[in-house]
Scaffold this motif. Structure first.
Motif, PDB file in Angstrom:
ATOM      1  N   SER A  67      53.654  41.723  41.797  1.00  0.00           N
ATOM      2  CA  SER A  67      52.720  40.990  40.947  1.00  0.00           C
ATOM      3  C   SER A  67      52.070  41.994  40.008  1.00  0.00           C
ATOM      4  O   SER A  67      52.154  43.209  40.217  1.00  0.00           O
ATOM      5  N   PHE A  68      51.411  41.490  38.983  1.00  0.00           N
ATOM      6  CA  PHE A  68      50.710  42.382  38.059  1.00  0.00           C
ATOM      7  C   PHE A  68      49.532  43.046  38.770  1.00  0.00           C
ATOM      8  O   PHE A  68      48.757  42.396  39.461  1.00  0.00           O
ATOM      9  N   PHE A  69      49.427  44.362  38.600  1.00  0.00           N
ATOM     10  CA  PHE A  69      48.331  45.154  39.176  1.00  0.00           C
ATOM     11  C   PHE A  69      48.167  44.879  40.670  1.00  0.00           C
ATOM     12  O   PHE A  69      47.062  44.667  41.185  1.00  0.00           O
ATOM     13  N   ARG A  70      49.314  44.893  41.359  1.00  0.00           N
ATOM     14  CA  ARG A  70      49.336  44.609  42.799  1.00  0.00           C
ATOM     15  C   ARG A  70      48.513  45.649  43.564  1.00  0.00           C
ATOM     16  O   ARG A  70      48.577  46.833  43.280  1.00  0.00           O
ATOM     17  N   ASP A  71      47.756  45.206  44.564  1.00  0.00           N
ATOM     18  CA  ASP A  71      46.844  46.047  45.328  1.00  0.00           C
ATOM     19  C   ASP A  71      45.825  46.695  44.385  1.00  0.00           C
ATOM     20  O   ASP A  71      45.931  47.882  44.048  1.00  0.00           O
ATOM     21  N   PRO A  72      44.838  45.936  43.923  1.00  0.00           N
ATOM     22  CA  PRO A  72      43.890  46.429  42.914  1.00  0.00           C
ATOM     23  C   PRO A  72      43.223  47.753  43.260  1.00  0.00           C
ATOM     24  O   PRO A  72      43.016  48.589  42.373  1.00  0.00           O
ATOM     25  N   GLU A  73      42.875  47.970  44.532  1.00  0.00           N
ATOM     26  CA  GLU A  73      42.223  49.229  44.897  1.00  0.00           C
ATOM     27  C   GLU A  73      43.146  50.417  44.666  1.00  0.00           C
ATOM     28  O   GLU A  73      42.720  51.467  44.179  1.00  0.00           O
ATOM     29  N   ALA A  74      44.403  50.262  45.046  1.00  0.00           N
ATOM     30  CA  ALA A  74      45.364  51.343  44.847  1.00  0.00           C
ATOM     31  C   ALA A  74      45.584  51.587  43.359  1.00  0.00           C
ATOM     32  O   ALA A  74      45.670  52.743  42.913  1.00  0.00           O
ATOM     33  N   PHE A  75      45.659  50.523  42.566  1.00  0.00           N
ATOM     34  CA  PHE A  75      45.843  50.677  41.131  1.00  0.00           C
ATOM     35  C   PHE A  75      44.631  51.350  40.492  1.00  0.00           C
ATOM     36  O   PHE A  75      44.765  52.191  39.588  1.00  0.00           O
TER      37      PHE A  75
END
Length: 262
Positions: A67-75
């Motif tokens: 998905s777009f920007f999967r795992d927001p914290e990791a991104f």
């Protein structure tokens, strides 16, 4: 199970024998349930006769979840800890910055990375030559990625500002990546277990692929990644993946986010 793996190897030239057996069995059971088969030998007969079902099982085994920007914290950690140093270093204008996304599936990951890089450069008013290599073993997924067309639901994690800047509206429900971003990316069919790697890579991302592999396959892939990276290159893995025997060859960038190493 061995018969099914052999059929997949003959048709798609990929060896699922290197995947963890539990993963293989769960995916076969899922397909059998969907087709309402309780006898694996009858299901093997179906696979031999129905190329569509064999392809469906093949696609399921690849587990192309993205998905777009999967795992927001990791991104966010990537955008704070890695990308500024990579893009704003003194020699970045003179030398191409090269990013390799392994297991890109339908493209959301590589487009997210490209958008993040371009946003940093836009804000800092700096021009850098960017080249993204996005690879996968599944040709149909690569075709979707290359088109870069996504519906509104799949873009729920993309802010309206980024949609406005990096997408072109096709109709009320569909958007396409703009040409400026698309020109930076090369999509290619590639199997990390047997094909030669790209080289001189500054950032390599491979998230949630290694966890499905047997230890010997993980070791082979990680060694290949180490070879592909430049000195001081960065490796971005999934939260459940480790460097195993190559732990001493990398340095963690953050104690909070263990999936970024250089």
């Amino acid at each position: 199970i061995g018969d099914i793996i052999a059929m997949l190897r003959e048709k798609y030239h990929i060896d699922f024998g290197l995947y963890k057996s539990g993963t293989i069995i769960r995916r076969i059971e899922r397909r059998m349930s969907l087709k309402q088969y309780s006898d694996i030998f009858r299901y093997i007969e179906l696979l031999a006769q129905d190329e569509g079902e064999l392809n469906a099982l093949y696609k399921d085994l690849l587990i192309g979840v993205t998905s777009f920007f999967r795992d927001p914290e990791a991104f966010s950690a990537l955008e704070e800890l890695i990308l500024p140093g990579l893009l704003l270093r003194d020699d970045s204008e003179d030398e191409e910055v090269r990013v390799w996304v392994v297991g890109c599936a339908t493209g959301e990951e590589v487009y997210s990375l490209a958008i993040s890089c371009c946003e940093i450069l836009r804000i800092k008013r700096k021009e850098v030559s960017l080249k993204f290599f996005a690879t996968d073993v599944h040709r149909e997924s690569l075709n979707v990625a290359a088109q870069g067309i996504y519906n509104r639901d799949s873009m729920a994690t993309v802010s309206p500002e980024l949609v406005e800047r990096w997408f072109e509206r096709i109709d009320d429900n569909n958007y396409q990546i703009n040409q400026e971003l698309r020109r930076m990316i090369v999509f290619a069919e590639h199997d990390v277990l047997k094909d030669p790697p790209f080289t001189k890579i500054d950032l390599l991302t491979c998230r949630n692929l290694l966890i499905y592999m047997r230890p010997e396959a993980q070791k082979k892939i990680l060694s290949l990644f180490h070879f592909a990276l430049r000195k001081q290159g960065n490796l971005f893995l999934g939260p459940s993946e480790t460097l195993a025997e190559l732990e001493q060859e990398f340095e963690h960038k953050s104690h909070e986010f263990k999936d970024i190493a250089e």
